[in-house]
Design a protein around this motif. Structure first.
Motif, mmCIF file in Angstrom:
data_model
loop_
_atom_site.group_PDB
_atom_site.id
_atom_site.type_symbol
_atom_site.label_atom_id
_atom_site.label_comp_id
_atom_site.label_asym_id
_atom_site.label_seq_id
_atom_site.Cartn_x
_atom_site.Cartn_y
_atom_site.Cartn_z
ATOM 1 N N ASN A 1 0.852 -1.182 0.000
ATOM 2 C CA ASN A 1 0.000 0.000 0.000
ATOM 3 C C ASN A 1 0.895 1.243 0.000
ATOM 4 O OD1 ASN A 1 -2.496 -1.484 0.232
ATOM 5 N ND2 ASN A 1 -1.946 -1.880 2.374
ATOM 6 N N PRO A 2 0.335 2.408 -0.336
ATOM 7 C CA PRO A 2 1.166 3.623 -0.399
ATOM 8 C C PRO A 2 1.917 3.945 0.892
ATOM 9 C CG PRO A 2 -0.938 4.007 -1.492
ATOM 10 C CD PRO A 2 -1.034 2.660 -0.833
ATOM 11 N N ASP A 3 1.373 3.530 2.039
ATOM 12 C CA ASP A 3 2.037 3.832 3.310
ATOM 13 C C ASP A 3 3.109 2.804 3.680
ATOM 14 O OD1 ASP A 3 0.496 1.630 3.979
ATOM 15 O OD2 ASP A 3 -0.563 2.602 5.645
ATOM 16 N N GLY A 4 3.355 1.823 2.790
ATOM 17 C CA GLY A 4 4.375 0.818 3.057
ATOM 18 C C GLY A 4 3.845 -0.439 3.714
ATOM 19 N N SER A 5 2.583 -0.435 4.102
ATOM 20 C CA SER A 5 1.992 -1.652 4.674
ATOM 21 C C SER A 5 1.713 -2.659 3.566
ATOM 22 C CB SER A 5 0.700 -1.322 5.423
ATOM 23 O OG SER A 5 -0.271 -0.789 4.530
ATOM 24 N N ILE A 6 1.483 -3.903 3.956
ATOM 25 C CA ILE A 6 1.243 -4.985 2.998
ATOM 26 C C ILE A 6 -0.221 -5.378 3.021
ATOM 27 C CG2 ILE A 6 1.814 -7.369 2.399
ATOM 28 C CD1 ILE A 6 4.096 -5.382 1.874
ATOM 29 N N ASP A 7 -0.812 -5.431 1.849
ATOM 30 C CA ASP A 7 -2.204 -5.870 1.701
ATOM 31 C C ASP A 7 -2.245 -7.385 1.871
ATOM 32 O OD1 ASP A 7 -4.574 -6.936 0.447
ATOM 33 O OD2 ASP A 7 -4.901 -4.993 -0.485
ATOM 34 N N SER A 8 -2.853 -7.839 2.940
ATOM 35 C CA SER A 8 -2.813 -9.272 3.266
ATOM 36 C C SER A 8 -3.555 -10.118 2.231
ATOM 37 C CB SER A 8 -3.403 -9.511 4.664
ATOM 38 O OG SER A 8 -4.752 -9.072 4.723
ATOM 39 N N LYS A 9 -4.606 -9.595 1.628
ATOM 40 C CA LYS A 9 -5.363 -10.384 0.639
ATOM 41 C C LYS A 9 -4.521 -10.611 -0.614
ATOM 42 C CE LYS A 9 -10.036 -9.090 2.116
ATOM 43 N NZ LYS A 9 -11.312 -8.436 1.720
ATOM 44 N N ARG A 10 -3.857 -9.565 -1.085
ATOM 45 C CA ARG A 10 -3.014 -9.730 -2.266
ATOM 46 C C ARG A 10 -1.827 -10.652 -1.967
ATOM 47 N NH1 ARG A 10 -1.347 -3.984 -4.015
ATOM 48 N NH2 ARG A 10 -2.463 -3.253 -2.171
ATOM 49 N N GLU A 11 -1.204 -10.449 -0.800
ATOM 50 C CA GLU A 11 -0.044 -11.281 -0.481
ATOM 51 C C GLU A 11 -0.447 -12.740 -0.292
ATOM 52 O OE1 GLU A 11 3.890 -10.452 1.776
ATOM 53 O OE2 GLU A 11 2.405 -10.983 3.306
ATOM 54 N N GLN A 12 -1.574 -12.977 0.357
ATOM 55 C CA GLN A 12 -2.020 -14.353 0.547
ATOM 56 C C GLN A 12 -2.292 -15.028 -0.788
ATOM 57 O OE1 GLN A 12 -1.906 -15.562 3.494
ATOM 58 N NE2 GLN A 12 -2.979 -17.527 3.401
ATOM 59 N N ALA A 13 -2.905 -14.299 -1.712
ATOM 60 C CA ALA A 13 -3.174 -14.860 -3.039
ATOM 61 C C ALA A 13 -1.867 -15.192 -3.760
ATOM 62 C CB ALA A 13 -3.996 -13.873 -3.865
ATOM 63 N N LEU A 14 -0.902 -14.298 -3.664
ATOM 64 C CA LEU A 14 0.405 -14.519 -4.282
ATOM 65 C C LEU A 14 1.087 -15.752 -3.707
ATOM 66 C CD1 LEU A 14 3.000 -13.476 -5.870
ATOM 67 C CD2 LEU A 14 3.579 -12.298 -3.733
ATOM 68 N N LEU A 15 1.174 -15.832 -2.380
ATOM 69 C CA LEU A 15 1.931 -16.898 -1.726
ATOM 70 C C LEU A 15 1.245 -18.252 -1.882
ATOM 71 C CD1 LEU A 15 3.026 -15.066 1.569
ATOM 72 C CD2 LEU A 15 4.269 -15.285 -0.595
ATOM 73 N N GLU A 16 -0.071 -18.268 -1.828
ATOM 74 C CA GLU A 16 -0.793 -19.541 -2.002
ATOM 75 C C GLU A 16 -0.632 -20.061 -3.432
ATOM 76 O OE1 GLU A 16 -4.854 -18.999 -0.816
ATOM 77 O OE2 GLU A 16 -4.373 -19.030 1.341
ATOM 78 N N ALA A 17 -0.727 -19.169 -4.415
ATOM 79 C CA ALA A 17 -0.603 -19.597 -5.813
ATOM 80 C C ALA A 17 0.801 -20.116 -6.093
ATOM 81 C CB ALA A 17 -0.951 -18.439 -6.747
ATOM 82 N N TYR A 18 1.817 -19.450 -5.556
ATOM 83 C CA TYR A 18 3.188 -19.914 -5.745
ATOM 84 C C TYR A 18 3.374 -21.286 -5.103
ATOM 85 C CZ TYR A 18 8.297 -20.016 -5.705
ATOM 86 O OH TYR A 18 9.613 -20.380 -5.882
ATOM 87 N N GLY A 19 2.953 -21.415 -3.855
ATOM 88 C CA GLY A 19 3.144 -22.662 -3.117
ATOM 89 C C GLY A 19 2.390 -23.842 -3.698
#
Length: 318
Positions: free
Chosen positions: A238-256
């Motif tokens: 996100n613009p403030d440097g935080s991580i969007d958990s929904k996007r990251e979860q989708a990324l990590l689950e698809a990779y794994g």
């Protein structure tokens, strides 16, 4: 501006005489790149027109390029959609034009997606593609040390330390030391060929599906999970440097789902997510601190904010 070397019709026709791809119809310089000169090239053969991209390498030398040429051909043969140098009738992909290394490549189609428009579906697609990329490149026969890897960031973090606020210099040193500790005892963290710079603007999409992965000229032999961390920090922030958990979860689950994580990678993930943020914070800091640099392209504080967030909120793999 991305057309540093001007070409004429005669230049193109001289190059194309080594191929059996048809006659030159048109060519046009491509704006928007940073390091290389690129042209769209249209050829016609037996009444059918085909699109290509011609790249002239402005920074990498002829001797440095075989690794990247071979890697892209290797990946393309394994159905990873990357630009690759078309071999001429003598089997040569790396050419020379206007005293510069050059490669003629098929044009890959799709659209760039802006960072603030990325969704969990986009992130899931790149997660799957990156896992396939890593799996396809795992048996690639060439090795390369990253030109901005651990030895570079050890050196450069010390060279700029006296130009930084004390807290920032200490932060860099802590992160370099954290990676060194991990590297000393990596366990079964998978090592292989990585993209090394898979920011969202190096990918083309058709809808929410990845249609092409571009700009492999930072590829190297490194931890695959480090590559995934680069993606997570850019695609899921996100613009403030935080991580969007929904996007990251989708990324990590698809990779794994394609390339399962090892046990030691679960432990290493929070550290590598920080290391990836540190590496790009450092590479952006250097031109910003150099009063003579003309390449102050991106705000280093963007990556510093991500690094601080990663330190305060360690992530976990699914």
């Amino acid at each position: 501006m991305a057309v540093y070397t001007q070409l004429t019709q005669s230049d193109l026709e001289q190059l194309l005489s080594d191929y059996d791809l048809g006659r030159l119809v048109s060519f046009k310089g491509i704006e928007g790149g940073i390091e290389n000169t690129n042209y769209f090239v249209t050829l016609e053969q037996q009444g059918k027109q085909s699109e290509y991209v011609l790249t002239l390498f402005e920074e990498l030398s002829y001797e440095e390029l075989p690794y990247f040429i071979e890697l892209c051909q290797w990946l393309s043969e394994r159905e990873i959609a990357v630009p690759y140098a078309i071999r001429d009738r003598n089997g040569i992909g790396l050419k020379k034009l206007k005293q510069r290394p050059a490669a003629l490549q098929p044009r890959l189609f799709g659209d760039h997606v802006q960072q603030d428009e990325l969704t969990p579906a986009h992130c899931a697609s790149i997660g799957q593609v990156l896992a396939r990329f890593h799996s396809a490149a795992e048996s690639f026969y060439m090795k390369r040390q990253a030109h901005r890897g651990v030895f570079w960031w050890r050196r450069e973090s010390e060279l700029i330390a006296d130009k930084l606020p004390v807290a920032d210099a200490a932060l860099l040193r802590e992160e370099v030391a954290a990676f060194d500790q991990l590297r000393a005892r990596p366990g079964d963290i998978k090592l292989g060929t990585i993209h090394g710079d898979l920011f969202h603007d190096n990918v083309l999409f058709q809808g929410t599906e990845v249609s092409a992965v571009l700009d492999l000229y930072n590829a190297a032999t490194a931890y695959q999970l480090f590559d995934l961390a680069i993606v997570a920090n850019d695609w899921c922030c996100n613009p403030d440097g935080s991580i969007d958990s929904k996007r990251e979860q989708a990324l990590l689950e698809a990779y794994g789902a394609v390339r399962p994580y090892t046990q030691d990678e679960y432990t290493a993930w929070p550290i590598l997510a920080r290391s990836a943020a540190m590496r790009f914070w450092l590479s952006r800091l250097i031109p910003w601190l150099d009063e003579h640099s003309e390449q102050k392209l991106k705000d280093p504080d963007e990556l510093k904010r991500i690094l601080l967030y990663r330190r305060e909120h360690p992530g976990t793999l699914p």
